[in-house]
Design an enzyme around this catalytic site. Structure first.
Site, mmCIF file in Angstrom:
data_model
loop_
_atom_site.group_PDB
_atom_site.id
_atom_site.type_symbol
_atom_site.label_atom_id
_atom_site.label_comp_id
_atom_site.label_asym_id
_atom_site.label_seq_id
_atom_site.Cartn_x
_atom_site.Cartn_y
_atom_site.Cartn_z
ATOM 1 N N ASN A 156 38.263 7.367 70.840
ATOM 2 C CA ASN A 156 37.200 7.037 71.569
ATOM 3 C C ASN A 156 37.377 6.064 72.661
ATOM 4 O OD1 ASN A 156 34.419 6.556 72.730
ATOM 5 N ND2 ASN A 156 33.529 6.422 70.695
ATOM 6 N N LYS B 85 38.977 3.397 69.999
ATOM 7 C CA LYS B 85 38.697 3.767 68.515
ATOM 8 C C LYS B 85 39.494 4.810 68.164
ATOM 9 C CE LYS B 85 34.403 3.805 65.791
ATOM 10 N NZ LYS B 85 33.297 4.368 65.795
ATOM 11 N N ARG C 194 36.335 11.708 72.593
ATOM 12 C CA ARG C 194 35.091 11.703 73.009
ATOM 13 C C ARG C 194 34.975 11.707 74.476
ATOM 14 N NH1 ARG C 194 30.336 8.498 69.966
ATOM 15 N NH2 ARG C 194 28.502 9.358 71.313
ATOM 16 N N HIS D 174 24.467 12.278 72.949
ATOM 17 C CA HIS D 174 24.549 12.051 71.364
ATOM 18 C C HIS D 174 24.888 13.540 70.779
ATOM 19 C CE1 HIS D 174 22.265 7.900 71.410
ATOM 20 N NE2 HIS D 174 23.601 7.810 71.119
ATOM 21 N N LEU E 68 19.004 6.942 65.720
ATOM 22 C CA LEU E 68 18.519 5.658 66.157
ATOM 23 C C LEU E 68 19.853 4.831 65.691
ATOM 24 C CD1 LEU E 68 14.973 5.896 64.533
ATOM 25 C CD2 LEU E 68 15.806 6.531 66.781
ATOM 26 N N ASN F 198 22.488 1.713 68.060
ATOM 27 C CA ASN F 198 22.444 0.651 69.308
ATOM 28 C C ASN F 198 22.011 1.662 70.550
ATOM 29 O OD1 ASN F 198 22.832 -1.822 70.149
ATOM 30 N ND2 ASN F 198 24.824 -1.613 70.835
ATOM 31 N N ARG G 200 19.377 -1.240 76.201
ATOM 32 C CA ARG G 200 18.933 -0.135 77.411
ATOM 33 C C ARG G 200 17.441 -0.047 77.211
ATOM 34 N NH1 ARG G 200 22.845 4.767 75.925
ATOM 35 N NH2 ARG G 200 24.098 3.237 74.509
ATOM 36 N N MET H 275 19.020 -4.535 65.273
ATOM 37 C CA MET H 275 17.649 -4.251 64.572
ATOM 38 C C MET H 275 17.516 -5.335 63.376
ATOM 39 S SD MET H 275 14.808 -2.967 64.704
ATOM 40 C CE MET H 275 14.483 -1.346 65.916
ATOM 41 N N ARG H 276 18.794 -5.471 62.535
ATOM 42 C CA ARG H 276 18.650 -6.327 61.436
ATOM 43 C C ARG H 276 18.234 -7.779 61.776
ATOM 44 N NH1 ARG H 276 24.385 -4.474 59.403
ATOM 45 N NH2 ARG H 276 24.516 -4.454 61.536
ATOM 46 N N GLY I 254 22.701 3.924 62.903
ATOM 47 C CA GLY I 254 22.780 2.651 62.182
ATOM 48 C C GLY I 254 21.435 2.261 61.473
ATOM 49 N N GLU J 159 19.616 5.494 59.517
ATOM 50 C CA GLU J 159 20.108 5.610 58.004
ATOM 51 C C GLU J 159 20.026 4.511 57.068
ATOM 52 O OE1 GLU J 159 24.566 6.474 58.711
ATOM 53 O OE2 GLU J 159 23.835 7.891 60.315
ATOM 54 N N GLU K 110 30.262 11.646 63.906
ATOM 55 C CA GLU K 110 30.896 12.227 65.051
ATOM 56 C C GLU K 110 31.980 12.275 65.163
ATOM 57 O OE1 GLU K 110 28.619 8.905 66.593
ATOM 58 O OE2 GLU K 110 27.694 10.111 68.191
HETATM 59 P P1 AMP Z 1 24.961 2.084 65.273
HETATM 60 O O1 AMP Z 1 25.085 1.853 66.993
HETATM 61 O O2 AMP Z 1 24.677 3.615 64.880
HETATM 62 O O3 AMP Z 1 26.199 1.549 64.434
HETATM 63 O O4 AMP Z 1 23.627 0.959 64.782
HETATM 64 C C1 AMP Z 1 23.766 -0.146 65.239
HETATM 65 C C2 AMP Z 1 21.986 -0.623 64.639
HETATM 66 O O5 AMP Z 1 21.919 -0.254 63.365
HETATM 67 C C3 AMP Z 1 21.907 -2.044 64.953
HETATM 68 O O6 AMP Z 1 20.921 -2.417 65.417
HETATM 69 C C4 AMP Z 1 21.890 -2.594 63.497
HETATM 70 O O7 AMP Z 1 21.012 -3.867 63.439
HETATM 71 C C5 AMP Z 1 21.011 -1.284 62.880
HETATM 72 N N1 AMP Z 1 21.362 -1.511 61.315
HETATM 73 C C6 AMP Z 1 22.405 -1.256 60.546
HETATM 74 N N2 AMP Z 1 22.217 -1.619 59.473
HETATM 75 C C7 AMP Z 1 20.875 -1.935 59.304
HETATM 76 C C8 AMP Z 1 19.832 -2.144 58.212
HETATM 77 N N3 AMP Z 1 20.031 -2.141 56.888
HETATM 78 N N4 AMP Z 1 18.515 -2.457 58.405
HETATM 79 C C9 AMP Z 1 18.266 -2.444 59.786
HETATM 80 N N5 AMP Z 1 18.892 -1.994 60.966
HETATM 81 C C10 AMP Z 1 20.308 -1.630 60.549
#
Ligand code: AMP
Length: 394
Positions: A9, A16, A88, A176, A204, A206, A236, A279-280, A323, A326, A374
């Site tokens: 990727n 990656k 990808r 996606h 859901l 980034n 975005r 989000m965290r 992220g 899940e 993916e």
């Molecule tokens: P991704 O692009 O699929 O890797 O997802 C990244 C997003 O998932 C970021 O906004 C992270 O903050 C969020 N994320 C990952 N772990 C958690 C968690 N335990 N609680 C809330 N958001 C999370």
């Protein structure tokens, strides 16, 4: 001889790579080359996440990074035989509804799509060229984020713009797709009766989108011509009134490059919270702006689940991945909170455990959490191109 399948990727300054075995679904090693250029870094991991030693090399170009990654893998597996490489590629246009083995003609077609995805496609193609240089003679397979959505009916493929634009490629492609392909396949294994029905998949992360999958085929997606539409994302914007863009150009004198930066990098959760795209971080923050950013994200997700269910005449399952999907029990619970009218009801204990099925026993609609993969979809496509069947690989 250790047989290997590579998945790649390539981004603007990153690469990656995962090394899958000829048989089996777990990578033997993975690599992330970041900030490719004078300050490039390389992180290598083994099958259990343990750090691996890096071979000497240079990270000033994608081709250099590719060679260095491969040399590093060979330190670990000296008799490594690469059977195929899967890439990808963000955009397959209307030409590709499945992975394809790269030929000069395919590269030409993909290069013609660059204006449709100028931030990603050129880098994806640079990655393929670098791989061809690093391991000539190995099948290179392009796997598209758009391909899964080629089954959309016309009403979900077009905008209400003059037809000439549709004919020129201004369409709702959806993205996606590799993730939706994986989740749909996994659902087919885990719950075939649901996979045959009407499923909304919420990817859901980034980047965030949702897809309506009916009988295993995508019928609608929240993303359209670009990966900007639909849900708000880390940085975005998601859906905006196109009138806003006209105002920014006409009244504020913003250039296309400035608007692109605004929509791709300064908006979404970051723009609304003024704090973070993550989000965290927002869940842990105590500011009213962070809370409002979450409120907006949740509200748009609820709207889109409703809209996608309407596109299918109902819903049998809602599946979370990515992220946030899940891992965030809070966001899942909040999205489902106002979807009781669709037969959605969460079991809070199961939701807290990130269980596979998180809906309550009596709920009409099943709600699930399926970790997406993916890379595995790409590895499987590359294996098929190398003549290995999944039976061989199992
Ligand atoms: P991704 O692009 O699929 O890797 O997802 C990244 C997003 O998932 C970021 O906004 C992270 O903050 C969020 N994320 C990952 N772990 C958690 C968690 N335990 N609680 C809330 N958001 C999370």
């Amino acid at each position: 001889m250790t047989q290997g399948i590579l998945t790649l990727n390539a981004g603007s300054s990153s690469l990656k790579v995962a090394l899958f075995p000829g048989r089996g679904d777990r990578p033997m090693a993975s690599a992330l080359a970041d900030r490719i250029g004078p300050e490039g870094t390389l992180r290598l991991k083994g099958a259990f996440g343990q750090p691996l030693e890096a071979a000497p090399g240079d990270l000033t170009s994608h081709a250099g990074a590719m060679r260095m990654v491969l040399d590093s893998f060979r330190l670990e597996f000296p008799d490594l035989d690469i059977l195929a490489a899967g890439h990808r590629v963000v955009h397959g246009g209307d030409a590709f509804d499945a992975p394809v083995t790269v030929t000069p003609e395919v590269m030409e077609t993909l290069a013609r799509l660059q204006p449709f995805a100028p931030l990603h496609q050129p880098h994806n193609l640079a990655g393929i060229r670098a791989a061809m240089e690093a391991f000539p003679g190995v099948a290179q397979v392009a796997c598209f984020d758009t391909a899964f959505h080629r089954s959309h009916p016309w009403v979900n493929d077009t905008f209400a713009l003059p037809r000439a634009l549709y004919d020129a490629g201004v369409r709702r492609y959806g993205f996606h797709g590799l993730s939706y392909d994986y989740v749909t396949g996994t659902l087919g294994d885990l719950a075939p009766h649901l996979a045959e029905g009407r499923v909304v998949i919420a990817h859901l992360g980034n980047g965030a989108s949702m897809c309506a999958v009916q009988g295993g085929r995508s019928v609608a997606s929240t993303m359209g011509f670009s990966a900007l539409d639909g849900l708000p994302m880390g940085t975005r914007c998601g859906q905006v009134d196109p009138g806003v863009l006209l105002y920014l150009m006409d009244q504020r004198g913003m250039s296309a490059a400035e608007i692109s930066d605004l929509l791709y990098r300064q908006s979404g959760l970051l723009g609304l919270s003024g704090l973070s795209n993550d989000m965290r971080t927002l869940e842990a923050a105590a500011t009213p702006e962070a809370a409002q950013a979450i409120d907006y994200f949740v509200f748009r997700c609820q709207r889109e689940v409703g809209g996608l269910a309407a596109a299918m005449g109902g819903i049998d399952a809602l599946v979370f991945c990515g992220g946030i999907g899940e891992n965030s029990r809070l966001i899942r619970a909040r999205i489902c909170e106002r979807l009781g009218w669709m037969g959605i009801e969460i079991d809070h204990a199961r939701n807290t455990e990130n269980a596979l099925v998180i809906s309550s026993e009596l709920a009409r609609t099943t709600v699930m959490v399926v970790p997406t993969d993916e890379e595995l979809v790409i590895a499987r496509a590359a294996r098929a191109a190398a003549g290995l069947t999944e039976r061989d690989a199992a």
